[in-house]
Design a protein around this motif. Sequence first.
Motif, PDB file in Angstrom:
ATOM      1  N   TRP A  86       0.829  -1.210   0.000  1.00 57.34           N
ATOM      2  CA  TRP A  86       0.000   0.000   0.000  1.00 57.34           C
ATOM      3  C   TRP A  86       0.864   1.261   0.000  1.00 57.34           C
ATOM      4  CZ3 TRP A  86      -0.515   3.729   3.990  1.00 57.34           C
ATOM      5  CH2 TRP A  86      -1.461   4.722   3.725  1.00 57.34           C
ATOM      6  N   VAL A  87       1.878   1.298   0.865  1.00 60.62           N
ATOM      7  CA  VAL A  87       2.723   2.493   0.942  1.00 60.62           C
ATOM      8  C   VAL A  87       3.462   2.715  -0.377  1.00 60.62           C
ATOM      9  CG1 VAL A  87       4.683   3.582   2.111  1.00 60.62           C
ATOM     10  CG2 VAL A  87       3.017   2.284   3.440  1.00 60.62           C
ATOM     11  N   ALA A  88       4.007   1.646  -0.946  1.00 60.91           N
ATOM     12  CA  ALA A  88       4.789   1.778  -2.174  1.00 60.91           C
ATOM     13  C   ALA A  88       3.940   2.231  -3.347  1.00 60.91           C
ATOM     14  CB  ALA A  88       5.480   0.453  -2.498  1.00 60.91           C
ATOM     15  N   SER A  89       2.748   1.667  -3.494  1.00 58.60           N
ATOM     16  CA  SER A  89       1.938   1.948  -4.684  1.00 58.60           C
ATOM     17  C   SER A  89       0.986   3.123  -4.489  1.00 58.60           C
ATOM     18  CB  SER A  89       1.151   0.697  -5.096  1.00 58.60           C
ATOM     19  OG  SER A  89       0.299   0.263  -4.041  1.00 58.60           O
ATOM     20  N   THR A  90       0.122   3.057  -3.497  1.00 52.46           N
ATOM     21  CA  THR A  90      -0.895   4.086  -3.324  1.00 52.46           C
ATOM     22  C   THR A  90      -0.316   5.409  -2.830  1.00 52.46           C
ATOM     23  OG1 THR A  90      -2.530   2.380  -2.810  1.00 52.46           O
ATOM     24  CG2 THR A  90      -3.066   4.637  -2.180  1.00 52.46           C
ATOM     25  N   VAL A  91       0.577   5.344  -1.860  1.00 52.76           N
ATOM     26  CA  VAL A  91       1.108   6.575  -1.268  1.00 52.76           C
ATOM     27  C   VAL A  91       2.266   7.146  -2.082  1.00 52.76           C
ATOM     28  CG1 VAL A  91       2.130   7.611   0.793  1.00 52.76           C
ATOM     29  CG2 VAL A  91       0.396   5.829   1.026  1.00 52.76           C
ATOM     30  N   ASN A  92       3.240   6.298  -2.420  1.00 54.42           N
ATOM     31  CA  ASN A  92       4.452   6.789  -3.073  1.00 54.42           C
ATOM     32  C   ASN A  92       4.424   6.665  -4.593  1.00 54.42           C
ATOM     33  OD1 ASN A  92       5.609   7.572  -0.637  1.00 54.42           O
ATOM     34  ND2 ASN A  92       6.528   5.565  -0.287  1.00 54.42           N
ATOM     35  N   GLY A  93       3.329   6.128  -5.147  1.00 59.65           N
ATOM     36  CA  GLY A  93       3.173   6.116  -6.590  1.00 59.65           C
ATOM     37  C   GLY A  93       4.058   5.154  -7.339  1.00 59.65           C
ATOM     38  N   GLY A  94       4.580   4.133  -6.648  1.00 63.78           N
ATOM     39  CA  GLY A  94       5.426   3.146  -7.309  1.00 63.78           C
ATOM     40  C   GLY A  94       4.699   1.830  -7.490  1.00 63.78           C
ATOM     41  N   SER A  95       5.467   0.763  -7.574  1.00 67.04           N
ATOM     42  CA  SER A  95       4.886  -0.562  -7.706  1.00 67.04           C
ATOM     43  C   SER A  95       4.669  -1.172  -6.327  1.00 67.04           C
ATOM     44  CB  SER A  95       5.815  -1.462  -8.527  1.00 67.04           C
ATOM     45  OG  SER A  95       5.363  -2.802  -8.492  1.00 67.04           O
ATOM     46  N   GLY A  96       3.638  -1.987  -6.201  1.00 66.66           N
ATOM     47  CA  GLY A  96       3.356  -2.635  -4.931  1.00 66.66           C
ATOM     48  C   GLY A  96       4.172  -3.884  -4.689  1.00 66.66           C
ATOM     49  N   TRP A  97       5.076  -4.194  -5.595  1.00 66.30           N
ATOM     50  CA  TRP A  97       5.917  -5.391  -5.473  1.00 66.30           C
ATOM     51  C   TRP A  97       7.163  -5.195  -6.319  1.00 66.30           C
ATOM     52  CZ3 TRP A  97       0.833  -5.496  -7.327  1.00 66.30           C
ATOM     53  CH2 TRP A  97       0.716  -5.364  -8.717  1.00 66.30           C
ATOM     54  N   SER A  98       8.135  -6.083  -6.115  1.00 67.88           N
ATOM     55  CA  SER A  98       9.358  -6.049  -6.924  1.00 67.88           C
ATOM     56  C   SER A  98       9.401  -7.187  -7.927  1.00 67.88           C
ATOM     57  CB  SER A  98      10.595  -6.104  -6.019  1.00 67.88           C
ATOM     58  OG  SER A  98      10.665  -4.944  -5.207  1.00 67.88           O
ATOM     59  N   GLY A  99       8.574  -8.191  -7.735  1.00 68.84           N
ATOM     60  CA  GLY A  99       8.552  -9.334  -8.637  1.00 68.84           C
ATOM     61  C   GLY A  99       7.671 -10.428  -8.079  1.00 68.84           C
ATOM     62  N   ALA A 100       7.788 -11.620  -8.664  1.00 67.16           N
ATOM     63  CA  ALA A 100       6.939 -12.735  -8.257  1.00 67.16           C
ATOM     64  C   ALA A 100       7.324 -13.291  -6.895  1.00 67.16           C
ATOM     65  CB  ALA A 100       7.018 -13.846  -9.308  1.00 67.16           C
ATOM     66  N   LEU A 101       8.556 -13.077  -6.468  1.00 69.01           N
ATOM     67  CA  LEU A 101       9.058 -13.623  -5.209  1.00 69.01           C
ATOM     68  C   LEU A 101       9.697 -12.512  -4.390  1.00 69.01           C
ATOM     69  CD1 LEU A 101      10.738 -16.818  -6.698  1.00 69.01           C
ATOM     70  CD2 LEU A 101       8.549 -16.730  -5.491  1.00 69.01           C
ATOM     71  N   ASP A 102       9.513 -12.562  -3.079  1.00 68.19           N
ATOM     72  CA  ASP A 102      10.120 -11.543  -2.228  1.00 68.19           C
ATOM     73  C   ASP A 102      11.493 -12.011  -1.740  1.00 68.19           C
ATOM     74  OD1 ASP A 102      10.242  -9.132  -0.491  1.00 68.19           O
ATOM     75  OD2 ASP A 102       8.094  -9.105  -0.918  1.00 68.19           O
ATOM     76  N   ILE A 103      12.214 -11.092  -1.093  1.00 69.02           N
ATOM     77  CA  ILE A 103      13.599 -11.348  -0.691  1.00 69.02           C
ATOM     78  C   ILE A 103      13.677 -11.735   0.782  1.00 69.02           C
ATOM     79  CG2 ILE A 103      15.914 -10.377  -0.524  1.00 69.02           C
ATOM     80  CD1 ILE A 103      15.057  -8.298  -2.629  1.00 69.02           C
ATOM     81  N   PRO A 104      14.187 -12.909   1.110  1.00 69.74           N
ATOM     82  CA  PRO A 104      14.456 -13.223   2.512  1.00 69.74           C
ATOM     83  C   PRO A 104      15.814 -12.653   2.925  1.00 69.74           C
ATOM     84  CG  PRO A 104      14.950 -15.128   1.136  1.00 69.74           C
ATOM     85  CD  PRO A 104      14.451 -14.049   0.214  1.00 69.74           C
ATOM     86  N   LEU A 105      15.859 -12.043   4.077  1.00 70.26           N
ATOM     87  CA  LEU A 105      17.126 -11.531   4.600  1.00 70.26           C
ATOM     88  C   LEU A 105      17.531 -12.319   5.840  1.00 70.26           C
ATOM     89  CD1 LEU A 105      16.751  -7.636   4.329  1.00 70.26           C
ATOM     90  CD2 LEU A 105      18.165  -9.141   2.906  1.00 70.26           C
ATOM     91  N   THR A 106      18.822 -12.400   6.084  1.00 71.49           N
ATOM     92  CA  THR A 106      19.334 -13.097   7.257  1.00 71.49           C
ATOM     93  C   THR A 106      19.156 -12.234   8.504  1.00 71.49           C
ATOM     94  OG1 THR A 106      21.572 -12.197   7.076  1.00 71.49           O
ATOM     95  CG2 THR A 106      21.067 -14.191   5.796  1.00 71.49           C
ATOM     96  N   LEU A 107      19.325 -12.852   9.666  1.00 67.76           N
ATOM     97  CA  LEU A 107      19.189 -12.116  10.914  1.00 67.76           C
ATOM     98  C   LEU A 107      20.168 -10.950  10.978  1.00 67.76           C
ATOM     99  CD1 LEU A 107      18.781 -15.021  13.519  1.00 67.76           C
ATOM    100  CD2 LEU A 107      16.996 -13.764  12.316  1.00 67.76           C
TER     101      LEU A 107
END
Length: 296
Positions: free
Chosen positions: A154-175
């Motif tokens: 919501w923040v990325a697309s509706t508020v900031n006017g960008g895309s609501g995702w980066s692709g089909a899969l999201d990025i897992p980050l380590t601790l």
Amino acid sequence: MRTSFITLVVAALSAVNAQPVKRDGGVDDATVLNFALTLEHLENAFYREALAKYDEKAFEKAGFHSWVRDRFAQVGAHEAAHVQFLSSALGSQATQPCNYSFPHHDPKSFAALSQILEGVGVSAYTGAAQFISNKDYLTAAASVLATEARHASWVASTVNGGSGWSGALDIPLTLNTVYTLAASFITSCPSTNPALPVKAFPAVSFGDKPTPGSTATVTFTSTVEASTPLYAVFFTGLSQIVSPIQNGKAVIPSGLLGTVYAVVSTNDTIANDGNIIAGPAILDFPFNAQGQLITY
């Protein structure tokens, strides 16, 4: 505005303290929940402080519709609920909130930083899920993750006017990579908080306006011998793309879109907490509805 502020936030990560937090053994369910609670405390404070600072008129003056602040208030209430939920699950073992400093000065910079924090939260829950053994806790974490992802979209697309995702899969980050990003906003914590088995890596930057396919100057404080081969590793979806660092420069892979995390590693195949020596940097490559990179 969105892209330039993301660059500003990445630059602020250079203030991260690279000293490790004392390790207290293996990563068990309580440790994972306290790690999640540490992030939820941060987000809860972020929204509470910002919404107390910026009223509806400030949002309207910044060019937002009047209801945007109300939606942010709902997001803030969700984060407060997450804090209560995790604190109740942990009981006396629950970590307490820290003191924070967030680099925003108006509703627009607040919204840009919200996009970053929500995105990191999604990657944090995605990456930490593997450590949860209790299926009830795993289900609860998945429920929180889904809500964080809705916030981020919501923040990325509706508020900031960008895309609501980066692709089909999201990025897992380590601790450790998540903690590195979160630690830049933490100024101090209660000494009684449970120790987490995490450390913050030194910061890294990839120039002022890196773009896919370009050669970027990689700036970081090295902790290894000068003769050690180093690699820039770019996290996109579930993939890692490796680019050798030569004479302090690395080629940013072509085809990257959306949010990408980049680290410096001593391994030429895969980056993990055992071989990362700097980063992550947050790189933002906005794209249009046709899936084409937007250049400025």
